[in-house]
Write an enzyme that holds these catalytic residues in place. Sequence first.
Site, mmCIF file in Angstrom:
data_model
loop_
_atom_site.group_PDB
_atom_site.id
_atom_site.type_symbol
_atom_site.label_atom_id
_atom_site.label_comp_id
_atom_site.label_asym_id
_atom_site.label_seq_id
_atom_site.Cartn_x
_atom_site.Cartn_y
_atom_site.Cartn_z
ATOM 1 N N LYS A 40 -10.744 6.378 2.934
ATOM 2 C CA LYS A 40 -10.961 4.963 2.591
ATOM 3 C C LYS A 40 -12.380 4.496 2.947
ATOM 4 C CE LYS A 40 -6.204 3.362 2.375
ATOM 5 N NZ LYS A 40 -5.389 4.519 2.715
ATOM 6 N N CYS A 95 0.811 -1.223 0.000
ATOM 7 C CA CYS A 95 0.000 0.000 0.000
ATOM 8 C C CYS A 95 0.845 1.275 0.000
ATOM 9 C CB CYS A 95 -0.939 -0.002 1.203
ATOM 10 S SG CYS A 95 -1.714 -1.588 1.467
ATOM 11 N N HIS A 107 -10.147 0.812 -0.290
ATOM 12 C CA HIS A 107 -8.693 0.830 -0.246
ATOM 13 C C HIS A 107 -8.158 0.317 -1.585
ATOM 14 C CE1 HIS A 107 -4.638 0.516 0.902
ATOM 15 N NE2 HIS A 107 -4.723 -0.137 2.031
ATOM 16 N N GLU A 143 -1.174 4.566 13.645
ATOM 17 C CA GLU A 143 -1.054 5.830 12.905
ATOM 18 C C GLU A 143 -1.450 7.024 13.770
ATOM 19 O OE1 GLU A 143 -3.258 6.126 9.236
ATOM 20 O OE2 GLU A 143 -2.046 7.839 8.579
ATOM 21 N N PHE A 152 1.758 -3.101 3.844
ATOM 22 C CA PHE A 152 1.879 -4.384 4.509
ATOM 23 C C PHE A 152 3.342 -4.818 4.419
ATOM 24 C CE2 PHE A 152 0.565 -8.749 5.368
ATOM 25 C CZ PHE A 152 -0.467 -8.517 6.247
ATOM 26 N N HIS A 163 -3.392 7.355 6.310
ATOM 27 C CA HIS A 163 -3.543 6.065 5.627
ATOM 28 C C HIS A 163 -4.906 5.504 6.054
ATOM 29 C CE1 HIS A 163 -2.331 2.566 3.469
ATOM 30 N NE2 HIS A 163 -2.386 1.778 4.521
#
Lengths: 409, 241
Positions: A334, A171, A339, A316, A396, A305
């Site tokens: 998102k 990502c 996503h 985050e 990831f 994110h």
Amino acid sequence: MYVSLKMGKNVRENEIWVTGIGIACSAGTSFTEVTQSILDHRLCAQPTGLTLPVPMWGVCPNEIPSHPHFVDDRKSLLGLFAVEQAMHDAKSPNGPYSIFMGTGLSSITPAQLEEDLYPFVKDGIFDREAMAQDLHRQTAAPARHDPHRFVRFLKEKYNATGPCGTNFSACAAASQAIAEGMRVLRRGQAKVAIVGGHDSMAHPMGMLSFVVLGALSSTRCRPFDKRRDGFMLGEGSAVLILERAEDALKRGVIPYARLCGAGSSIDAWNVTAPHPQGVGAERSMINALRDSGLHHSDIDYINAHGTGTPLGDIAESSAISRVFGEHTPVSSIKGALGHCIAAAGAIEAVVCLAALQKQFLPGTFGLEEEENFEINVVKNAQLISISYTLSNSFGFGGQNSTLIFGAIN
Amino acid sequence: MILKNVRLVSVKGLFSGDDNFVQYRLKKLIPDRKSIKLMNRTVQLGIVAARMTLEESDVWKKFPPSRRGMFVSASPAIRGQDDLHNALMASMVEGKFSYKSFAEQGRTHIHPLWLVRGLSNNILGFGTAFWDFQGENMNYCQGRSGGKHALIQAAHAICEGRLDVALVGGADSLIEAEEFLHKPCAEGAAFALLVSSKTDLKLDLDSIEKHEQKLSELGAGSWSIAFWKAYESNKCVLMTE
């Protein structure tokens, strides 16, 4: 240091401008459409209508033109659409070009799966050897799964002689690709950088990947919400045309914004979970601030994110809280778009550009009951004056990438 | 080609075409045995080559983790996996893919960590965690050109002051793909350790290319392995003042 004054604009040495945008995602197939969707704070993802534990997905609402080179590759069709739109938007600047794209796993439709697999089934068992011996597949199958296929095609199409690359950092891929293009321009290795990302997970293999991983929401994505339980898959592509300010000024194009800087880091922690305190995310944001020559108080909006996963949002928000305190507005799109995995960083960069151009804070669709994260999460879109936006993308495996954009004064 | 302000500390690798390749029992050389189940063959090769490179010198330990970065060229390794084929087969009804069958039957054939095992950036994920490299990083998936690109970008990151140390290389395992590619395929990995320096690094790209031409198809590991081979023959790398 300011090196020139033209068109009434101060231009810093090695300043990089965004002069073209191309985009296709669930929020629309143009910068105008996507901007309006975000301003309207509307849900762009749609019900899948499938017998699957995947109730919603963010698929592109409009038809994407086919291309003979990519008839079997949805994500590359999305990518090509965005590249051509971005180049047209930037009034087709002359090269030399550099191309960097973030990409993901192969996107294969059910029809392609049938074509790929069924001819090689004997008594209900897949015959691998028969597939290997099939003459058609000798060239077709490996090409379809080659992640570099799209950039190789673009390199030929635009006769790109500058550095080119395919970033495969989950990502964080598109965000890292944009950062690479910026650095190539700063070094003077090319005049124009075509950068961004493309991905489609709205297909059986994509869903299979994330369903078995347990990363998808059973209802819908709710970033920073107490009931968050994962994300919705999406598809899309976004491409930016980057140029040095002095080159863009010579062409007389009107830029969207400045790409002020980028930062990167890696959690060095665990490939299946983020660092619980978001140490890597914090470093990525600090590196981006340093690269931009900005102070944390300069940032007016953070596009998180914000996947809506239980652990990801904790990490985050913890990192944002340490770097920016609890006042800087933060949101995640998102919950509205889904996503888009390898394309997410580029699509969210475009959202930051929309925020700068229309002077607003995007909201966090899906957020109803906010978790107490000690950050300032923006629930609904708000019109407000902003100068600098920061966009986070975390992959990831622990890769973190941050971009900072600034309004053109 | 000249890479400014970097010094090459060590280069190590392993290649299936070498006589001593069989001696590498990969799983024994992975720093954390528990992680092996999450690593495909490419990742195992990459981690072992990276470990061998780091064991050549302790110089990287002098720099803080945030100034240590990793740049990798690798391929996604989902091809040819039977569990994927079985899952998709179980989702077919009369030759058509059925989402219903997929939901009820197909997905039960897939291990929950199937995606994790196939990710190309796992060398980075595991390697940085094993050796605490927290700085700038990149993962390239661009076939044979990836290793060269990774080395150049790592050198730029050092030269431009974003890193002090870079562990850079490539890995791939194409043995299983031989039947699809219809040409001799191999597997291997090689890594180099770069540190900031007042000296420059001069590469003889022609020499590296000649070594690469001698190798079987090595995909994303190709250039890095050729670089290691050329380095060992003392023909490709010169330090300049």
